[in-house]
Design a protein around this motif. Structure first.
Motif, PDB file in Angstrom:
ATOM      1  N   LEU A   1       0.860  -1.183   0.000  1.00 46.02           N
ATOM      2  CA  LEU A   1       0.000   0.000   0.000  1.00 46.02           C
ATOM      3  C   LEU A   1       0.896   1.233   0.000  1.00 46.02           C
ATOM      4  CD1 LEU A   1      -3.098   0.717   0.248  1.00 46.02           C
ATOM      5  CD2 LEU A   1      -2.662   1.049   2.694  1.00 46.02           C
TER       6      LEU A   1
ATOM      7  N   GLN B   1      -1.914   5.932  -1.485  1.00 43.06           N
ATOM      8  CA  GLN B   1      -3.101   5.093  -1.306  1.00 43.06           C
ATOM      9  C   GLN B   1      -3.531   5.081   0.162  1.00 43.06           C
ATOM     10  OE1 GLN B   1      -1.416   1.521  -2.960  1.00 43.06           O
ATOM     11  NE2 GLN B   1      -2.457   1.792  -4.940  1.00 43.06           N
TER      12      GLN B   1
ATOM     13  N   GLN C   1      -5.356   8.223   1.101  1.00 42.31           N
ATOM     14  CA  GLN C   1      -6.727   8.256   0.603  1.00 42.31           C
ATOM     15  C   GLN C   1      -7.696   7.453   1.472  1.00 42.31           C
ATOM     16  OE1 GLN C   1      -5.685   6.932  -3.400  1.00 42.31           O
ATOM     17  NE2 GLN C   1      -6.366   8.901  -4.234  1.00 42.31           N
ATOM     18  N   THR C   2      -7.168   6.558   2.308  1.00 46.40           N
ATOM     19  CA  THR C   2      -8.031   5.762   3.189  1.00 46.40           C
ATOM     20  C   THR C   2      -8.424   6.521   4.454  1.00 46.40           C
ATOM     21  OG1 THR C   2      -6.246   4.733   4.490  1.00 46.40           O
ATOM     22  CG2 THR C   2      -6.864   3.669   2.399  1.00 46.40           C
TER      23      THR C   2
END
Length: 238
Positions: free
Chosen positions: A61, A65, A68-69
């Protein structure tokens, strides 16, 4: 204000560098070093930080990314050896972007920017809270079996006694079991100030200050030595 920091990077050397840098800055506090985004997610599920140092290139990850979580991410400074990620970084509202190897001077510039941004944010929050309290022209306090409305503009002073607190206004006296500090939290800070271990006064009601006492309508309020400097700065601009 200490800025709580979380560092996420899959390289041990990079983590060690960031740890050393953070320790050199008095207003930074390192909460945790994480070698994977999943470790960081687990930590953030139980803790809150103000600043995230996030490596971009990580296996499984990526830093982008991972970012963005996060539903409510803290301020983010991205770190990477690859300058081509700069555009992506700023599209995700990263506060800054540090290229490895990171010079300490560049690190200092980045965290000073964060310090300034967080200070402005906190000041804005405090101002909004004070304005909200100001708009509330009255408070309700519990007095025995009654809940009493007190107009803020009527309050002269508040006095802590042995087993209760007395709110003295122009037209009434109200006693409550609230602590003096607890009651002070309900009041707008721009209108009220603590001047003694046992007294809070309404600033607009102060008529004069003479040595160790404040004179106001029908009352003389002592000034505690511990509170004198704050009162001078607030009232006299000294």
């Amino acid at each position: 204000m200490k800025i709580r920091c979380l560092v996420v990077d899959d390289e041990r050397l990079a983590l060690e560098v960031m740890e050393a840098y953070i320790e050199k800055i008095p207003f930074l506090h390192l909460e945790k070093l994480c070698s994977t985004p999943m470790q960081a997610l687990d930590f953030l599920s139980r803790n809150t930080v103000d600043l995230l140092f996030l490596d971009i290139e990580m296996p499984g990850l990526s830093g982008l990314q991972f970012l963005q979580t996060l539903k409510n991410p803290p301020a983010v400074i991205l770190t990477t050896a690859y300058p081509q990620f700069a555009v992506d970084a700023f599209e995700l509202n990263a506060a800054d972007y540090l290229l490895k190897p990171i010079p300490f001077q560049r690190f200092v510039v980045a965290v000073q920017k964060i310090q300034s941004q967080l200070a402005e944010k906190n000041a804005a929050i405090q101002t909004n809270e004070n304005l909200s309290k100001t708009r509330e022209a009255h408070i309700f306090i519990k007095s025995g079996a009654r809940t009493v409305r007190i107009d803020l503009a009527e309050i002269l002073f508040i006095e802590s006694k042995k087993d209760h607190v007395l709110v003295q206004s122009k037209h009434q006296k109200v006693t409550t079991q609230l602590s003096l500090s607890g009651l002070l939290e309900k009041l707008p800070s721009e209108q009220f100030i603590r001047v003694h271990r046992s007294f809070v006064v309404a600033i607009p009601k102060i008529e004069s200050i003479e040595r160790n006492r404040i004179l106001m309508e029908k009352a003389e309020i002592p000034i505690g030595e511990f509170y004198r400097e704050a009162l001078q700065k607030r009232i006299l601009g000294l």
